[in-house]
Design an enzyme around this catalytic site. Structure first.
Site, PDB file in Angstrom:
ATOM      1  N   GLY A 137       7.787 -40.122  -6.988  1.00 25.61           N
ATOM      2  CA  GLY A 137       7.079 -39.734  -8.206  1.00 25.61           C
ATOM      3  C   GLY A 137       6.660 -38.274  -8.175  1.00 25.61           C
ATOM      4  O   GLY A 137       7.010 -37.540  -7.238  1.00 25.61           O
ATOM      5  N   MET A 197       9.983 -51.513   0.594  1.00 25.20           N
ATOM      6  CA  MET A 197      10.764 -52.688   0.220  1.00 25.20           C
ATOM      7  C   MET A 197      11.398 -53.304   1.469  1.00 25.20           C
ATOM      8  O   MET A 197      11.547 -54.516   1.586  1.00 25.20           O
ATOM      9  CB  MET A 197      11.886 -52.319  -0.760  1.00 25.20           C
ATOM     10  N   ASN A 204      22.620 -43.450   3.487  1.00 26.19           N
ATOM     11  CA  ASN A 204      21.166 -43.417   3.587  1.00 26.19           C
ATOM     12  C   ASN A 204      20.784 -43.217   5.052  1.00 26.19           C
ATOM     13  O   ASN A 204      20.819 -44.157   5.842  1.00 26.19           O
ATOM     14  CB  ASN A 204      20.556 -44.710   3.031  1.00 26.19           C
ATOM     15  N   CYS A 243      15.701 -43.475   4.996  1.00 24.60           N
ATOM     16  CA  CYS A 243      14.646 -44.427   4.652  1.00 24.60           C
ATOM     17  C   CYS A 243      13.501 -44.199   5.644  1.00 24.60           C
ATOM     18  O   CYS A 243      13.720 -44.226   6.852  1.00 24.60           O
ATOM     19  CB  CYS A 243      15.145 -45.867   4.734  1.00 24.60           C
ATOM     20  N   THR A 282      12.199 -40.507   0.024  1.00 22.00           N
ATOM     21  CA  THR A 282      10.743 -40.523  -0.164  1.00 22.00           C
ATOM     22  C   THR A 282      10.001 -39.918   1.040  1.00 22.00           C
ATOM     23  O   THR A 282      10.548 -39.813   2.141  1.00 22.00           O
ATOM     24  CB  THR A 282      10.275 -41.970  -0.374  1.00 22.00           C
ATOM     25  N   LEU A 307      14.578 -52.455   2.678  1.00 20.49           N
ATOM     26  CA  LEU A 307      16.042 -52.580   2.554  1.00 20.49           C
ATOM     27  C   LEU A 307      16.528 -53.973   2.131  1.00 20.49           C
ATOM     28  O   LEU A 307      17.492 -54.489   2.705  1.00 20.49           O
ATOM     29  CB  LEU A 307      16.717 -52.188   3.876  1.00 20.49           C
TER      30      LEU A 307
HETATM   31  O1  RRO Z   1      14.215 -50.250   0.865  1.00 27.09           O
HETATM   32  C1  RRO Z   1      13.289 -49.424   1.072  1.00 27.09           C
HETATM   33  O2  RRO Z   1      12.169 -49.767   1.445  1.00 27.09           O
HETATM   34  C2  RRO Z   1      13.515 -47.965   0.898  1.00 27.09           C
HETATM   35  C3  RRO Z   1      14.668 -47.298   1.253  1.00 27.09           C
HETATM   36 BR1  RRO Z   1      16.152 -48.172   1.886  1.00 27.09          BR
HETATM   37  C4  RRO Z   1      14.742 -45.876   1.147  1.00 27.09           C
HETATM   38  O3  RRO Z   1      15.731 -45.220   1.486  1.00 27.09           O
HETATM   39  N1  RRO Z   1      13.655 -45.220   0.691  1.00 27.09           N
HETATM   40  C5  RRO Z   1      12.545 -45.878   0.315  1.00 27.09           C
HETATM   41  O4  RRO Z   1      11.577 -45.228  -0.122  1.00 27.09           O
HETATM   42  N2  RRO Z   1      12.480 -47.241   0.422  1.00 27.09           N
END
Ligand code: RRO
Length: 305
Positions: A217, A72, A127, A130, A193, A74
């Site tokens: 998952g 994503m 966090n 990520c 993740t 952040l």
């Molecule tokens: O936003 C992301 O892409 C994201 C975050 Br901040 C995270 O801590 N873990 C993740 O799998 N995606």
């Protein structure tokens, strides 16, 4: 009679040990309410930083046959805007609200945490894990010195519990956990993740715009269980288990490995918000059948010799 599922987690009172994982439906007071109606014992927001961030261009999520990979990037409105959501959420929610915080420096983590707590956050979850955004997340969590500095600074800035979300993408999660707890963390969330990617055989290119993302998952569950088991043998603070939980049986396994509470994320997409009630009902029946008075009695039980 005392509810078997009530817990006190680093000072937070939860009616049951389930929580919404960060990043899943994590932006608005309305969606938090839906999750609480579904039975969650606490809410963790999407990660919030000092400034707004758009996130990456699509595609940002890819489905594989063993879980989702997201990058994503952040996306978040920044703390100045998000304080409104925190205030609104606090006005309606009857469960603890934990604000997930990220930063590009020690000072940024402390500043966002301070502003979140000032408007009512019951705790912060840092966090530092990520897997795919440069100069934050796991780039901080993989460096025990910088990580410890972040934790010390946030601890000296806010008077609410400081939870730290750890990465599985390290040689030893237990070593990182120990450094984090020495720096003053009140609780740990394990794990974020797993760094991953997907390639399209037709285009012969990576699918995600960012190339790399984080796998979540069911595929992550055995990895998360191993991390929690290791961490539990090293540190005394409560561990919040996260990674691939889709049923009450999964939740029970995390508690037996050493988690005091669990978070659910990806499974909400397939099972809906009522997954929280299904987990707590199943856990309650399991505890009753096995003769336990409190969920605390099974935390770490699989470590007995
Ligand atoms: O936003 C992301 O892409 C994201 C975050 Br901040 C995270 O801590 N873990 C993740 O799998 N995606």
């Amino acid at each position: 009679m005392k509810n078997r599922l009530n817990i006190n987690l680093a000072g937070l009172e939860l009616g049951n040990p389930t929580m919404l994982a960060s990043g899943i439906l994590g932006h608005s007071a309305e969606t938090f309410e839906t999750i609480v109606e579904g039975g969650a014992g606490a809410i963790v927001t999407k990660s919030i930083g000092v400034k707004p961030r758009k996130g990456y261009a699509n595609p940002t999520v890819v489905q594989t046959n063993c879980g989702l990979i997201n990058a994503m990037g952040l996306p978040n409105p920044g703390i100045a805007e998000f304080v409104k959501e925190i205030r609104e959420a606090k006005a309606v929610l009857k469960v603890p609200l934990i604000v997930s915080v990220y930063g590009y420096s020690v000072e940024e983590y402390a500043s966002v945490a301070e502003r979140a707590v000032a408007v009512g956050a019951d705790a912060v979850e840092l966090n530092v894990s990520c897997p795919h955004v440069k100069e934050t997340g796991s780039e901080i969590g993989q460096n025990p010195q910088v990580l410890a500095e972040v934790v010390r600074k946030v601890k000296s800035t806010v008077k609410k519990p400081v939870i730290v979300k750890l990465s599985p993408n390290v040689t030893s999660t237990a070593d990182v956990a120990e450094a984090t707890v020495k720096a003053g963390a009140d609780a740990l969330t394990a794990v974020n993740t797993v760094k991953a990617m997907a390639i399209d055989s037709e285009t012969a290119l990576p699918i995600l715009t960012n190339k790399f993302g984080g796998l979540s998952g069911p595929a992550v569950k055995p990895i998360a269980l191993r991390c929690i088991y290791d961490i539990y043998e090293r540190v005394k603070v409560p561990i919040i288990g996260c990674g691939g939980i889709t049923s009450w049986q999964d939740a029970a396994e995390f508690l037996l490995a050493g988690a005091s509470a669990i978070q659910v994320g990806t499974a909400i997409a397939t099972k809906g918000p009522s997954i929280f009630k299904n987990i707590t009902r199943g856990l309650n029946a399991y505890l009753e059948k096995k003769g336990f008075e409190s969920v605390n009695e099974i935390v770490g039980l699989s470590h007995r010799k």
